[in-house]
Scaffold this active site. Structure first.
Site, mmCIF file in Angstrom:
data_model
loop_
_atom_site.group_PDB
_atom_site.id
_atom_site.type_symbol
_atom_site.label_atom_id
_atom_site.label_comp_id
_atom_site.label_asym_id
_atom_site.label_seq_id
_atom_site.Cartn_x
_atom_site.Cartn_y
_atom_site.Cartn_z
ATOM 1 C CG HIS A 120 -1.986 -1.033 1.180
ATOM 2 N ND1 HIS A 120 -3.090 -0.988 1.996
ATOM 3 C CD2 HIS A 120 -2.124 -2.141 0.409
ATOM 4 C CE1 HIS A 120 -3.874 -2.031 1.744
ATOM 5 N NE2 HIS A 120 -3.301 -2.745 0.786
ATOM 6 C CD GLU A 122 -1.834 4.435 3.526
ATOM 7 O OE1 GLU A 122 -2.961 4.862 3.786
ATOM 8 O OE2 GLU A 122 -1.614 3.532 2.678
ATOM 9 C CB CYS A 150 -6.306 -0.304 4.978
ATOM 10 S SG CYS A 150 -4.619 -0.970 5.018
ATOM 11 C CB CYS A 153 -1.754 1.511 6.167
ATOM 12 S SG CYS A 153 -1.430 0.744 4.554
#
Length: 224
Positions: A120, A122, A150, A153
């Site tokens: 992701h 992040e 999410c 993260c």
């Protein structure tokens, strides 16, 4: 005499090794930090609950509003690269900024490009920042992300010990426009383990705990 070409299997192994070194080596640099191999304990904050809380007001007061917006627009630009321009994954981007206001890492979603559900925006930014600083903690840093993190993260941001998180779009926005159902996972974490969609049970706990006891008794253990 012409040089013989390596077989396809050899070329694949070489490519795989190159990718592993290119991606994995930077992530492991913090293990080479002073103390990691010298037999001394590294004094990291072990759990997020040990860290002092930094309020939203303190985070906002760190830089002028225009500067915060500049960093957020950079994170949003990274999200456009990921989701619209390069199509490496969902429209998620991030930026890590240190206490002096210097951008130390950018992140983009590469889930599709790398077939990696953990890549992701992040996560990418946090990995890059930790590799650059050669440590697994990001005290003094702020995470700017184009969308509300999410659960994965968010948990990683806690483990990294960032001072604060600023996000653009909300969870309901990424669900409405991208079908990213983070709300479902958040709800799963709030439910008892027995009621979650993916079943989980303990197995061979005693044997697993024995390793923890050995780890606990080490004089040179890394407390992270």
């Amino acid at each position: 005499m012409s040089e013989s070409r390596p077989s396809p299997s050899v070329r694949i192994r070489r490519m795989t090794l190159g990718l592993a070194l290119g991606l994995g080596f930077p992530l492991g640099l913090f293990w080479m930090a002073p103390g990691a191999t010298s037999g001394t304990t590294m004094g990291f904050i072990q759990v997020p609950s040990d860290a002092p809380r930094i309020t939203a007001e303190q985070v906002y007061a760190r830089f002028p509003k225009a500067k915060h917006e500049e960093f957020m627009r950079r994170a949003i630009a990274n999200s456009r690269k990921a989701g619209v321009e390069y199509k490496t994954g969902g429209a998620f981007g991030a930026v890590i900024v240190d206490a002096s206001g210097t951008v130390i890492a950018d992140g983009m979603n590469h889930v599709v490009a790398q077939n990696d559900p953990t890549w992701h925006g992040e996560m990418h930014a946090i990995r890059q920042a930790c590799a650059l600083l050669k440590k697994p903690k990001l005290e003094g840093c702020i995470l700017y992300t184009s969308s509300e993190p999410c659960p994965m993260c968010l948990a990683t941001a806690y483990w990294a010990g960032v001072d604060g998180i600023l996000y653009g779009a909300k969870v309901e926005d990424s669900k409405k426009y991208g079908n990213f159902d983070d709300e479902f996972i958040y709800a799963q974490f709030a439910s008892p383990a027995k009621d979650r969609a993916i079943s989980q049970q303990s197995l061979l706990r005693d044997e697993a705990v024995e390793v923890w006891k050995e780890y606990h008794n080490r004089k040179d253990k890394v407390d992270y």
